[in-house]
Scaffold this motif. Structure first.
Motif, PDB file in Angstrom:
ATOM      1  N   TRP A  60      29.426 -65.590  19.452  1.00 50.20           N
ATOM      2  CA  TRP A  60      28.542 -64.448  19.255  1.00 50.20           C
ATOM      3  C   TRP A  60      27.982 -63.910  20.570  1.00 50.20           C
ATOM      4  CZ3 TRP A  60      25.205 -66.644  14.642  1.00 50.20           C
ATOM      5  CH2 TRP A  60      25.932 -66.511  13.453  1.00 50.20           C
ATOM      6  N   GLU A 227      28.440 -58.405  11.541  1.00 46.80           N
ATOM      7  CA  GLU A 227      27.310 -58.969  10.800  1.00 46.80           C
ATOM      8  C   GLU A 227      27.709 -59.305   9.366  1.00 46.80           C
ATOM      9  OE1 GLU A 227      23.577 -60.394   9.788  1.00 46.80           O
ATOM     10  OE2 GLU A 227      24.405 -59.952  11.785  1.00 46.80           O
ATOM     11  N   GLY A 232      24.077 -63.307  10.683  1.00 43.14           N
ATOM     12  CA  GLY A 232      23.296 -63.926  11.743  1.00 43.14           C
ATOM     13  C   GLY A 232      23.702 -63.448  13.117  1.00 43.14           C
ATOM     14  N   ASN A 235      21.094 -60.974  14.915  1.00 41.04           N
ATOM     15  CA  ASN A 235      19.897 -61.644  15.425  1.00 41.04           C
ATOM     16  C   ASN A 235      20.220 -62.460  16.675  1.00 41.04           C
ATOM     17  OD1 ASN A 235      16.999 -62.641  15.037  1.00 41.04           O
ATOM     18  ND2 ASN A 235      18.144 -64.559  15.006  1.00 41.04           N
ATOM     19  N   TYR A 236      21.345 -63.173  16.623  1.00 42.04           N
ATOM     20  CA  TYR A 236      21.727 -63.999  17.762  1.00 42.04           C
ATOM     21  C   TYR A 236      22.033 -63.141  18.992  1.00 42.04           C
ATOM     22  CZ  TYR A 236      24.251 -67.341  20.670  1.00 42.04           C
ATOM     23  OH  TYR A 236      24.663 -68.125  21.714  1.00 42.04           O
ATOM     24  N   GLY A 240      18.739 -62.884  20.665  1.00 39.44           N
ATOM     25  CA  GLY A 240      18.954 -64.094  21.451  1.00 39.44           C
ATOM     26  C   GLY A 240      19.510 -63.832  22.835  1.00 39.44           C
ATOM     27  N   GLU A 241      20.651 -63.131  22.892  1.00 44.41           N
ATOM     28  CA  GLU A 241      21.331 -62.922  24.166  1.00 44.41           C
ATOM     29  C   GLU A 241      20.564 -61.987  25.111  1.00 44.41           C
ATOM     30  OE1 GLU A 241      24.516 -63.743  25.702  1.00 44.41           O
ATOM     31  OE2 GLU A 241      24.293 -65.493  24.428  1.00 44.41           O
ATOM     32  N   ARG A 245      17.114 -65.701  25.712  1.00 39.45           N
ATOM     33  CA  ARG A 245      17.734 -66.476  26.800  1.00 39.45           C
ATOM     34  C   ARG A 245      16.894 -66.427  28.074  1.00 39.45           C
ATOM     35  NH1 ARG A 245      23.232 -63.399  28.363  1.00 39.45           N
ATOM     36  NH2 ARG A 245      23.308 -64.988  29.979  1.00 39.45           N
ATOM     37  N   TRP A 251      16.934 -72.276  25.674  1.00 35.29           N
ATOM     38  CA  TRP A 251      17.808 -71.520  24.776  1.00 35.29           C
ATOM     39  C   TRP A 251      19.230 -71.593  25.293  1.00 35.29           C
ATOM     40  CZ3 TRP A 251      21.055 -67.244  24.463  1.00 35.29           C
ATOM     41  CH2 TRP A 251      21.309 -66.773  23.179  1.00 35.29           C
ATOM     42  N   GLY A 254      24.916 -69.531  23.379  1.00 40.44           N
ATOM     43  CA  GLY A 254      26.295 -69.671  22.938  1.00 40.44           C
ATOM     44  C   GLY A 254      26.962 -70.918  23.468  1.00 40.44           C
TER      45      GLY A 254
END
Length: 298
Positions: A60, A227, A232, A235-236, A240-241, A245, A251, A254
């Protein structure tokens, strides 16, 4: 002064040496091996929506444009180092063409030759041109968008007026929202500096409604499909990225450590190098180019 024949020979030699390295040098680090395996799995599983680390683990961390190109190259040339590296070389050559056209339209042939040579002989750009990476595609998208923004009023060909939005689509499918930041940040700063009227000429020359729809038409379907196929992902990848991070200690990014994430983020300077070449053209040419005002509309 570098003449046409000498310029062509330098480009030919540089490209030939890079191709030789692409054929003879094995995959050199974890990034190349990881991305090559993702592209290979895309071919063997025939899954063109979700990149996979391995058959049961989705990747992801990046959009799929580079993996699509590498997988298509595998199909065309077989599973080997040259095939998986070839798309990066083609993306770099495409970026060089954009720089060439930009410099030619805003300066002289000598300026264009020097700009291309500066870009293609920069160590990081030259190494990345023959490596399995996503950054050459991000560089292409951002460079095309910035060049198109500047040239749209005076060079209203479709690949400049709509190139701005095509470049955004390439960036979104190559690296994600980072492409928007790298494109719009310098435009906002430049527009603030030239807010007396020049910036408005550039902004008005672009077909914002049709162009934005074009960007969404090209870039959005994959984000929706990703998606739906692996819930998910949004969101990731988006949260997240692009945020966690940097603000959440530990964190993983990946499967990578925070240190590896930081090292990977340094490669974003590759896009900035192309932007820098264009910025030199902006600064050196803007007074002569606009002293008689802006003469083009949308």
């Amino acid at each position: 002064m570098l003449h046409r024949t000498g310029f062509i020979w330098i480009i030919v030699v540089l490209v030939a040496l890079r191709i030789l390295g692409m054929v003879l040098v094995p995959l050199t680090d974890t990034t190349e091996a990881r991305y090559a395996e993702i592209a290979r799995l895309m071919v063997t599983t025939n899954d063109w929506i979700t990149p996979w680390f391995k058959p049961d683990v989705p990747f992801w961390g990046k959009p799929p444009l580079a993996f699509w190109m590498e997988a298509l190259s595998f199909k065309a040339f077989g599973i080997n180092e040259f095939a998986v590296r070839l798309p990066s070389l083609l993306a770099t050559l495409a970026t060089s063409w954009v720089i060439w056209r930009f410099a030619l339209l805003t300066g002289t042939t000598r300026t264009a030759r020097n700009a291309v040579l500066i870009y293609i002989t920069t160590a990081l750009a030259y190494v990345a041109s023959g490596a399995v990476m996503t950054d050459p595609f991000l560089t292409l998208g951002v460079t095309w968008s910035l060049a198109a923004f500047y040239l749209a009023p005076t060079a209203p060909r479709w690949y400049w007026r709509y190139g701005f939005f095509l470049g955004l689509a390439i960036g979104l499918l190559a690296k994600g929202p980072l492409a928007l930041v790298l494109t719009f940040a310098p435009i906002v700063i430049w527009s603030f500096i030239h807010r007396s009227g020049t910036a408005q000429c550039h902004i008005k020359a672009l077909p914002w409604l049709k162009g934005s729809l074009l960007t969404l038409l090209i870039g959005l379907p994959w984000y929706i499909a990703a998606e739906l196929k692996t819930p998910g992902f949004q969101n990731y990848f988006i949260i997240g990225e692009h945020f966690m991070r940097f603000i959440q200690p530990g964190w993983g990014g990946g499967g990578r450590s925070v240190r590896q994430c930081a090292q990977a983020s340094q490669r974003h300077y590759l896009a900035a190098m192309a932007d820098g070449v264009l910025s030199l053209g902006f600064d050196c040419h803007r007074i002569a180019s606009w002293q008689n005002g802006c003469s083009a509309g949308p």
